[in-house]
Design an enzyme around this catalytic site. Sequence first.
Site, short mmCIF file in Angstrom:
data_model
loop_
_atom_site.label_atom_id
_atom_site.label_comp_id
_atom_site.label_asym_id
_atom_site.label_seq_id
_atom_site.Cartn_x
_atom_site.Cartn_y
_atom_site.Cartn_z
N SER A 11 67.91 53.52 79.47
CA SER A 11 67.23 52.40 78.80
C SER A 11 68.09 51.58 77.88
O SER A 11 67.64 50.55 77.38
CB SER A 11 66.03 52.92 78.01
N TYR A 25 55.45 51.93 74.56
CA TYR A 25 56.66 51.81 75.37
C TYR A 25 56.29 51.79 76.84
O TYR A 25 55.60 52.66 77.33
CB TYR A 25 57.58 52.99 75.08
N SER A 26 56.76 50.76 77.55
CA SER A 26 56.42 50.62 78.97
C SER A 26 57.58 49.97 79.70
O SER A 26 57.99 48.85 79.39
CB SER A 26 55.16 49.76 79.14
N ASN A 27 58.10 50.68 80.69
CA ASN A 27 59.19 50.14 81.51
C ASN A 27 58.75 48.92 82.32
O ASN A 27 59.57 48.09 82.71
CB ASN A 27 59.73 51.23 82.43
N GLY A 64 68.92 56.02 75.85
CA GLY A 64 68.64 55.90 77.27
C GLY A 64 68.60 57.27 77.92
O GLY A 64 69.34 58.17 77.53
#
Length: 410
Positions: A94, A189-191, A332
């Site tokens: 990330s 939190y969202s990809n 990440g």
Amino acid sequence: MIRLRVVPAILAALLLVATGLSGAQARTVRQEFDPALVEALDKAVTGTMARAGIPGAIVGVWIPDRGTYEKSFGVADKSSGTPMKTELHMRIGSVTKTFTVTGLLQLVDQGRVGLDDPVGKYVDGVPGGNRITLRQLAAMRSGLFNYTEDDKWEKSLEADPQQTFTPQQLLRYAFAHPPNFPPGSEWEYSNTNTVLLGLVIEKVTGQPLEDYLGQRVYTPLSLDRTSFPTDDAMPEPFAHGYTAYTKSGAATATPSGGTVDATNWNPSWAWAAGAMISDLDDLHTWLPALADGRLLDPATQKERLRFGPTTIPQVQYGLGIMRVGGWIGHNGELPGYETLALQLPSQRATLVILVNSDTDYRGQSLSTMLGRAVTEIVTPRNVFDLPAAPQSEKSSPSSPPPARTPSPTS
């Protein structure tokens, strides 16, 4: 540029004796910190690695007027015993988000997009896309479901980690679920958010995301060892990455302690949210540039650094960047690798940690454990720490591992 000097061989030998490490286990690249502090860092890193079963790690700390610490520990390849080296490539999960959002903000500076534009102006089919802004996507406040929480996506990845996912496929997994809350009302939190921003960049520029970031972000800073892969290959030289990813979607140690080599698992499922590859030197260059807004107009950088509260204690989030204990940057995580890439503006300090495993230790991510151990020594008033995840799932907001990701890290 910080002047480099090598610690005298006799002192280096004494440090290796003190920490119980052989030359193959710890390799000094540059050291300018006080020898006592170096010894304390060596002990903290090696002790954490032994406790958590970390195969290999690279640690870099740079503080102007105080010193430099760059070392590799453990092994890059468990099967051959090849030692870890500081110049090896690793997947950075990330931390990719910091690059993607920088690319978006450059388009803001050019007047080609507006932070408060609705995403529906650029990408069709987004639930509530006429109300969700680019700013909300970058700040993790859209409410859109995180596709890496979808059971069907997880089973698909689990069945074939080498398969290629398209961004549109990832969004289909996300949009099969209703939004979790109205845009702007909460933080989660969202990809999915960063994948959408990648598509916005491609729509506006007419370029593949990897080409745009290469031209606009890597090249101006001479990040020659940073890349956005379009397949499962790793550039030479690289460290192998190890995971204990299980059916539950959590990278936690198995009863037997078994792991698998995830080096060539295809990161396409992470795309704009977490697919990138880099190394210690390039991240050392990137973090100061990220923190001071070197590639952005000052007003845009100011918007990026408007940190808001999150659902995680002591964690604040801006636009594709987090703040913890005064440190700003990102962590990440994806199968086989963890990264911590941070800058402490008050001291102009940079911290980069690269780990070739994502197997949590008692619910705690390995990069967080090392980050805490290092910052307790070098910046005791600014300790980096994130809460441990429940034993059954991931808890870290950053890159997307085939695991739950409810905190700022991978």
